[in-house]
Design a protein around this motif. Structure first.
Motif, PDB file in Angstrom:
ATOM      1  N   PHE A 190       0.811  -1.211   0.000  1.00 49.17           N
ATOM      2  CA  PHE A 190       0.000   0.000   0.000  1.00 49.17           C
ATOM      3  C   PHE A 190       0.854   1.276   0.000  1.00 49.17           C
ATOM      4  O   PHE A 190       0.360   2.340   0.314  1.00 49.17           O
ATOM      5  N   GLY A 191       2.088   1.175  -0.323  1.00 44.53           N
ATOM      6  CA  GLY A 191       2.954   2.354  -0.384  1.00 44.53           C
ATOM      7  C   GLY A 191       3.835   2.442   0.847  1.00 44.53           C
ATOM      8  O   GLY A 191       3.860   1.553   1.701  1.00 44.53           O
ATOM      9  N   ALA A 192       4.552   3.550   0.942  1.00 46.42           N
ATOM     10  CA  ALA A 192       5.528   3.711   2.022  1.00 46.42           C
ATOM     11  C   ALA A 192       4.862   3.903   3.380  1.00 46.42           C
ATOM     12  O   ALA A 192       5.427   3.565   4.408  1.00 46.42           O
ATOM     13  N   ALA A 193       3.617   4.440   3.393  1.00 47.58           N
ATOM     14  CA  ALA A 193       2.939   4.684   4.668  1.00 47.58           C
ATOM     15  C   ALA A 193       2.454   3.380   5.296  1.00 47.58           C
ATOM     16  O   ALA A 193       2.161   3.344   6.486  1.00 47.58           O
ATOM     17  N   GLY A 194       2.324   2.329   4.508  1.00 46.75           N
ATOM     18  CA  GLY A 194       1.870   1.054   5.048  1.00 46.75           C
ATOM     19  C   GLY A 194       0.362   0.915   4.945  1.00 46.75           C
ATOM     20  O   GLY A 194      -0.349   1.829   4.529  1.00 46.75           O
ATOM     21  N   ALA A 195      -0.114  -0.243   5.344  1.00 44.52           N
ATOM     22  CA  ALA A 195      -1.539  -0.548   5.200  1.00 44.52           C
ATOM     23  C   ALA A 195      -2.362   0.025   6.340  1.00 44.52           C
ATOM     24  O   ALA A 195      -3.553   0.214   6.197  1.00 44.52           O
ATOM     25  N   GLY A 196      -1.747   0.298   7.455  1.00 43.66           N
ATOM     26  CA  GLY A 196      -2.492   0.734   8.625  1.00 43.66           C
ATOM     27  C   GLY A 196      -3.284   2.004   8.418  1.00 43.66           C
ATOM     28  O   GLY A 196      -4.477   2.057   8.680  1.00 43.66           O
ATOM     29  N   SER A 197      -2.655   3.028   7.902  1.00 43.97           N
ATOM     30  CA  SER A 197      -3.360   4.300   7.760  1.00 43.97           C
ATOM     31  C   SER A 197      -4.376   4.253   6.618  1.00 43.97           C
ATOM     32  O   SER A 197      -5.452   4.841   6.725  1.00 43.97           O
ATOM     33  N   PHE A 198      -4.049   3.580   5.513  1.00 45.57           N
ATOM     34  CA  PHE A 198      -4.978   3.507   4.383  1.00 45.57           C
ATOM     35  C   PHE A 198      -6.246   2.734   4.745  1.00 45.57           C
ATOM     36  O   PHE A 198      -7.361   3.222   4.532  1.00 45.57           O
ATOM     37  N   LEU A 199      -6.085   1.558   5.328  1.00 43.74           N
ATOM     38  CA  LEU A 199      -7.258   0.762   5.695  1.00 43.74           C
ATOM     39  C   LEU A 199      -8.018   1.395   6.855  1.00 43.74           C
ATOM     40  O   LEU A 199      -9.236   1.269   6.944  1.00 43.74           O
ATOM     41  N   GLY A 200      -7.320   2.100   7.718  1.00 44.36           N
ATOM     42  CA  GLY A 200      -7.991   2.795   8.812  1.00 44.36           C
ATOM     43  C   GLY A 200      -8.889   3.913   8.304  1.00 44.36           C
ATOM     44  O   GLY A 200     -10.028   4.078   8.765  1.00 44.36           O
ATOM     45  N   LYS A 201      -8.378   4.689   7.336  1.00 41.57           N
ATOM     46  CA  LYS A 201      -9.179   5.767   6.757  1.00 41.57           C
ATOM     47  C   LYS A 201     -10.350   5.197   5.945  1.00 41.57           C
ATOM     48  O   LYS A 201     -11.453   5.754   5.973  1.00 41.57           O
ATOM     49  N   LEU A 202     -10.112   4.111   5.233  1.00 46.10           N
ATOM     50  CA  LEU A 202     -11.167   3.476   4.445  1.00 46.10           C
ATOM     51  C   LEU A 202     -12.260   2.909   5.355  1.00 46.10           C
ATOM     52  O   LEU A 202     -13.455   3.021   5.053  1.00 46.10           O
ATOM     53  N   THR A 203     -11.865   2.349   6.485  1.00 43.08           N
ATOM     54  CA  THR A 203     -12.839   1.834   7.451  1.00 43.08           C
ATOM     55  C   THR A 203     -13.669   2.969   8.043  1.00 43.08           C
ATOM     56  O   THR A 203     -14.893   2.853   8.183  1.00 43.08           O
ATOM     57  N   GLY A 204     -13.021   4.066   8.371  1.00 40.84           N
ATOM     58  CA  GLY A 204     -13.738   5.216   8.921  1.00 40.84           C
ATOM     59  C   GLY A 204     -14.737   5.793   7.929  1.00 40.84           C
ATOM     60  O   GLY A 204     -15.873   6.127   8.289  1.00 40.84           O
ATOM     61  N   ALA A 205     -14.337   5.900   6.672  1.00 36.53           N
ATOM     62  CA  ALA A 205     -15.235   6.431   5.649  1.00 36.53           C
ATOM     63  C   ALA A 205     -16.424   5.504   5.429  1.00 36.53           C
ATOM     64  O   ALA A 205     -17.573   5.961   5.327  1.00 36.53           O
ATOM     65  N   ALA A 206     -16.176   4.209   5.375  1.00 28.30           N
ATOM     66  CA  ALA A 206     -17.269   3.243   5.185  1.00 28.30           C
ATOM     67  C   ALA A 206     -18.205   3.251   6.392  1.00 28.30           C
ATOM     68  O   ALA A 206     -19.425   3.129   6.233  1.00 28.30           O
ATOM     69  N   ALA A 207     -17.656   3.422   7.577  1.00 33.95           N
ATOM     70  CA  ALA A 207     -18.496   3.455   8.773  1.00 33.95           C
ATOM     71  C   ALA A 207     -19.378   4.702   8.792  1.00 33.95           C
ATOM     72  O   ALA A 207     -20.557   4.629   9.160  1.00 33.95           O
ATOM     73  N   ILE A 208     -18.841   5.832   8.362  1.00 35.13           N
ATOM     74  CA  ILE A 208     -19.645   7.067   8.315  1.00 35.13           C
ATOM     75  C   ILE A 208     -20.770   6.928   7.293  1.00 35.13           C
ATOM     76  O   ILE A 208     -21.918   7.305   7.557  1.00 35.13           O
ATOM     77  N   ILE A 209     -20.455   6.385   6.108  1.00 29.25           N
ATOM     78  CA  ILE A 209     -21.492   6.190   5.083  1.00 29.25           C
ATOM     79  C   ILE A 209     -22.555   5.214   5.581  1.00 29.25           C
ATOM     80  O   ILE A 209     -23.753   5.414   5.369  1.00 29.25           O
ATOM     81  N   PHE A 210     -22.139   4.151   6.274  1.00 29.98           N
ATOM     82  CA  PHE A 210     -23.080   3.172   6.822  1.00 29.98           C
ATOM     83  C   PHE A 210     -24.021   3.837   7.826  1.00 29.98           C
ATOM     84  O   PHE A 210     -25.238   3.613   7.804  1.00 29.98           O
ATOM     85  N   MET A 211     -23.484   4.669   8.699  1.00 27.89           N
ATOM     86  CA  MET A 211     -24.323   5.337   9.701  1.00 27.89           C
ATOM     87  C   MET A 211     -25.284   6.331   9.067  1.00 27.89           C
ATOM     88  O   MET A 211     -26.450   6.420   9.470  1.00 27.89           O
ATOM     89  N   LEU A 212     -24.814   7.077   8.062  1.00 24.84           N
ATOM     90  CA  LEU A 212     -25.687   8.035   7.395  1.00 24.84           C
ATOM     91  C   LEU A 212     -26.822   7.351   6.643  1.00 24.84           C
ATOM     92  O   LEU A 212     -27.971   7.803   6.684  1.00 24.84           O
ATOM     93  N   THR A 213     -26.513   6.256   5.948  1.00 26.75           N
ATOM     94  CA  THR A 213     -27.585   5.539   5.245  1.00 26.75           C
ATOM     95  C   THR A 213     -28.556   4.901   6.237  1.00 26.75           C
ATOM     96  O   THR A 213     -29.757   4.856   5.975  1.00 26.75           O
ATOM     97  N   SER A 214     -28.065   4.441   7.365  1.00 28.56           N
ATOM     98  CA  SER A 214     -28.951   3.872   8.386  1.00 28.56           C
ATOM     99  C   SER A 214     -29.913   4.925   8.926  1.00 28.56           C
ATOM    100  O   SER A 214     -31.119   4.676   9.051  1.00 28.56           O
TER     101      SER A 214
END
Length: 132
Positions: free
Chosen positions: A43-67
């Motif tokens: 996932f690049g030099a920053a590693g997978a932690g920050s990318f997947l963490g941001k992706l999880t946060g975005a998906a969680a916000i969209i899930f809550m808004l649609t709910s």
């Protein structure tokens, strides 16, 4: 509009499940699951932690808004329902009190059978016997 929100909600649910399952546990690297030796190269030099963490946060916000949006649309007055209007069950009528009920047949009287009283020997408690 509701159909589009339900479709987006289900899509985000599956994406959230996949994103969470892709995240590495403590001490494990995401690159190890793909067979690579270095975790930073996937996932690049920053590693997978920050990318997947941001992706999880975005998906969680969209899930809550649609709910919240789906629950708002479901609670509005005049919102359609998949259940048909409830029809009251037919009420059974009881016979009126002033109407005479048909007479019920009475059983024929049987003669009383005398019961013999027990003798005093039958009422006495049993004596324990010693058998050696």
């Amino acid at each position: 509009m509701t159909t589009l929100l339900v479709f987006l909600h289900i899509l985000v649910c599956f994406a959230l499940i996949i994103i969470v399952l892709l995240q590495a546990g403590k001490g494990a690297s995401i690159g190890a699951s793909f067979g690579a030796g270095a975790s930073g190269t996937v996932f690049g030099a920053a590693g997978a932690g920050s990318f997947l963490g941001k992706l999880t946060g975005a998906a969680a916000i969209i899930f809550m808004l649609t709910s919240l949006t789906l629950s708002y649309f479901a609670g509005r007055p005049g919102a359609g329902s998949i259940m048909p209007d409830m029809v009251a069950p037919p009420q059974q009528s009881m016979p009126a009190l002033d109407q005479a009920l048909p007479p019920s047949p009475t059983p024929a009287a049987e003669p009383a059978v005398p019961v013999a009283e027990p003798t005093p020997a039958e009422n006495a408690p049993a004596q324990p016997t010693n058998q050696n």
